[in-house]
Design a protein around this motif. Structure first.
Motif, short mmCIF file in Angstrom:
data_model
loop_
_atom_site.label_atom_id
_atom_site.label_comp_id
_atom_site.label_asym_id
_atom_site.label_seq_id
_atom_site.Cartn_x
_atom_site.Cartn_y
_atom_site.Cartn_z
N LEU A 131 0.82 -1.20 0.00
CA LEU A 131 0.00 0.00 0.00
C LEU A 131 0.86 1.26 0.00
O LEU A 131 0.57 2.24 -0.71
CB LEU A 131 -0.93 -0.01 1.22
CG LEU A 131 -1.91 1.16 1.34
CD1 LEU A 131 -2.85 1.20 0.14
CD2 LEU A 131 -2.71 1.04 2.64
N HIS A 134 2.24 1.85 -3.43
CA HIS A 134 1.22 2.41 -4.34
C HIS A 134 0.98 3.89 -4.06
O HIS A 134 0.93 4.72 -4.99
CB HIS A 134 -0.08 1.63 -4.18
CG HIS A 134 -1.24 2.23 -4.89
ND1 HIS A 134 -1.35 2.24 -6.27
CD2 HIS A 134 -2.36 2.88 -4.41
CE1 HIS A 134 -2.46 2.85 -6.62
NE2 HIS A 134 -3.10 3.24 -5.52
N ARG A 135 0.85 4.25 -2.80
CA ARG A 135 0.55 5.64 -2.46
C ARG A 135 1.70 6.59 -2.82
O ARG A 135 1.47 7.73 -3.22
CB ARG A 135 0.25 5.75 -0.97
CG ARG A 135 -1.11 5.17 -0.58
CD ARG A 135 -1.35 5.31 0.91
NE ARG A 135 -2.70 4.90 1.27
CZ ARG A 135 -3.16 4.89 2.53
NH1 ARG A 135 -2.34 5.24 3.53
NH2 ARG A 135 -4.40 4.51 2.77
N SER A 136 2.93 6.11 -2.68
CA SER A 136 4.07 7.00 -2.93
C SER A 136 4.43 7.13 -4.40
O SER A 136 5.26 7.97 -4.75
CB SER A 136 5.29 6.49 -2.15
OG SER A 136 5.66 5.19 -2.59
N ARG A 138 1.80 6.74 -7.08
CA ARG A 138 0.63 6.87 -7.95
C ARG A 138 0.57 8.22 -8.66
O ARG A 138 -0.11 8.35 -9.69
CB ARG A 138 -0.64 6.65 -7.13
CG ARG A 138 -0.87 7.66 -6.02
CD ARG A 138 -2.09 7.30 -5.20
NE ARG A 138 -2.26 8.21 -4.07
CZ ARG A 138 -3.23 8.10 -3.18
NH1 ARG A 138 -4.12 7.11 -3.29
NH2 ARG A 138 -3.33 8.96 -2.18
N HIS A 139 1.26 9.25 -8.12
CA HIS A 139 1.20 10.57 -8.75
C HIS A 139 2.25 10.77 -9.82
O HIS A 139 2.26 11.79 -10.50
CB HIS A 139 1.37 11.66 -7.68
CG HIS A 139 2.70 11.59 -6.98
ND1 HIS A 139 2.95 10.70 -5.96
CD2 HIS A 139 3.85 12.31 -7.16
CE1 HIS A 139 4.18 10.87 -5.53
NE2 HIS A 139 4.75 11.83 -6.25
#
Length: 467
Positions: A131, A134-136, A138-139
């Protein structure tokens, strides 16, 4: 009871853990001191990936397969007339086990709870790392390429890869030729499915978390992955192709030798890495450089060493699976003399039952059926079960010349084998053992001595155990 792959008792669970530890420990030591320095990377990779699953599955498979059955094929056959019995007509021990519920059920639930909690904790940690990855990321801008996805990090993350994603730092000081080598390195991770292998090993590590050796495997596998990717990068620098469009255009320069490039990027890398990602700059950079520059010959014979080690461990595990019978050893059989084909006990008195005869009595269906029928007719007395009384009773009986069971008695009861227990409850266990033998549903073929039907003694140990 039919065999099962899952341990049902505390002893079985601890035995499983011990055997898995021996397997995994032996395999890790073999890799650490024999295989690790060799350059057959694909073999080492498969060895590390398979080792935890072998340690996890082999012990219960051996237990379910009842190795004693096929191991007995290598042992000498019983003597003529013995019918596979122990000394003095002693049958193999029979154990009746009952599970007592409630908080006094023993350590099994606590051990399972502790084990399950550890597995769940490691799996949740793995999920949190996925997770966070993914969060780090996705941008970041993504660009689909043949066989992979290029993720431009703008200098916020170092060059690395995860699954089909290749994280690319456009600000890295790379020439076109250097960028080609680095990209070839990361694509080797993608095409080799290294992320999937790493995640599978993490799952195996969670399942085997009580064993210390398993926690050394992920780092070892990551190192093997880097060796494989380095080899792919070397091939790419030896046969240069098109420029890497991911990196800013730069004039073609002489390519930096790959070991020097690896060292330079490792020293310049100060950016935080990504969890679970394969980073081009790893902490074992010096080991990778040494492996790239070594000229030592391949000692391929070492790849065969796991075979004799596996054979030795398999024999050892089979020996562990054979339970030791803790019964009181029976008295030695009477001295016998052989006259032709007849066997006669010297001390036998006329009219008394025999311990051994030329043709021992046969139960309908054989000895296995006899033991199975005794197990079916056994009932654990409720009072003894509630008080958790355990013990062993030796039931002696005679198979008469007419094939009937006679003179059934407890030769040595629970109270004698286990002093200190309640005599009344011990007598309940003794009576249950007697009833199991008296109520056998099958018929007997009487034993014969010198062609005549004669009575013969049998003794069966019956163990009552509460788990």
């Amino acid at each position: 009871m039919p065999p099962t792959l899952l341990p049902t008792t505390t002893a079985a669970l601890l035995s499983w853990g011990l055997q898995s530890t021996l397997l995994l420990g032996a395999g890790w030591l073999l890799y650490r001191y024999v295989l690790r320095q060799e350059r057959f990377f694909h073999f080492n990779r498969r060895f590390l990936l398979g080792l935890p699953w072998v340690a996890l599955l082999v012990p219960p498979l051996l237990s379910a397969a009842e190795p004693g059955a096929w191991l007995s094929a290598w042992l000498p056959e019983p003597a003529a007339g013995g019918s596979g019995l122990l000394n003095g007509g002693l049958l193999p021990a029979i154990t009746v086990r009952e599970l007592s519920g409630g908080p006094t059920a023993g350590p099994m639930p606590w051990l399972l709870g502790l084990y399950g909690g550890g597995v769940l904790t490691l799996l949740l940690l793995l999920a949190s790392q996925l997770l966070a990855l993914h969060r780090s990321t996705r941008h970041f801008t993504r660009e689909a390429r043949p066989g992979y996805v290029l993720v431009r990090t703008g200098g916020q993350r170092p060059i690395s890869s995860f699954g089909r994603l290749v994280f690319w730092d456009e600000t890295a000081p790379l020439t076109t030729a250097d960028a080609r080598a680095v990209l070839a390195h990361e694509l080797a991770h993608v095409r080799g499915h290294h992320t999937r292998e790493r995640l599978l090993l993490e799952v195996a590590r969670a399942l085997l978390w009580p064993i210390p050796f398993v926690h050394r495997l992920p780092a070892a596998l990551a190192q093997i992955h880097e060796f494989l990717a380095d080899a792919a990068a070397l091939r790419a620098t030896a046969a240069p192709g098109a420029a890497v469009a991911a990196h800013p255009a730069a004039p073609e320069e002489t390519a930096t030798p790959y070991p020097a490039l690896l060292a330079r990027l490792a020293l310049a890398s100060l950016s935080p890495g990504l969890p679970l990602a394969h980073s081009f700059t790893q902490s074992f950079t010096l080991t990778r450089i040494r492996m790239l520059t070594t000229s030592a010959p391949l000692r391929r014979w070492k790849r065969w060493l796991p075979l004799p080690l596996s054979a030795c461990l398999l024999l050892g595990l089979v020996a562990c699976e054979k339970e030791l019978d803790n019964a009181v050893p029976p008295p030695p059989p009477p001295t016998v003399v052989s006259i032709g084909s007849s066997v006669e006990a010297v001390q036998h008195k006329p009219g008394d039952p025999y311990n051994y005869v030329e043709q021992m009595p046969q139960y309908e269906g054989g000895q296995e059926q006899l033991l199975a029928d005794i197990s079916k007719t056994l009932n654990y007395p409720a009072g003894a079960l509630a008080a958790k009384i355990e013990g062993r009773a030796f039931v002696k009986f005679t198979v008469g010349a007419d094939g009937t069971i006679q003179n059934t008695e407890v030769q040595k009861g629970v109270a004698q084998n286990k002093p200190g227990v309640s005599k009344a409850l011990a007598q309940e266990l003794d009576e249950a053992a007697l009833n199991a033998v008296r109520n056998l549903p099958g018929n007997w073929t009487p034993g014969r001595q010198n062609g005549e039907a004669v009575p013969v003694y049998f003794t069966v140990p019956i163990t009552f155990s509460v788990e």
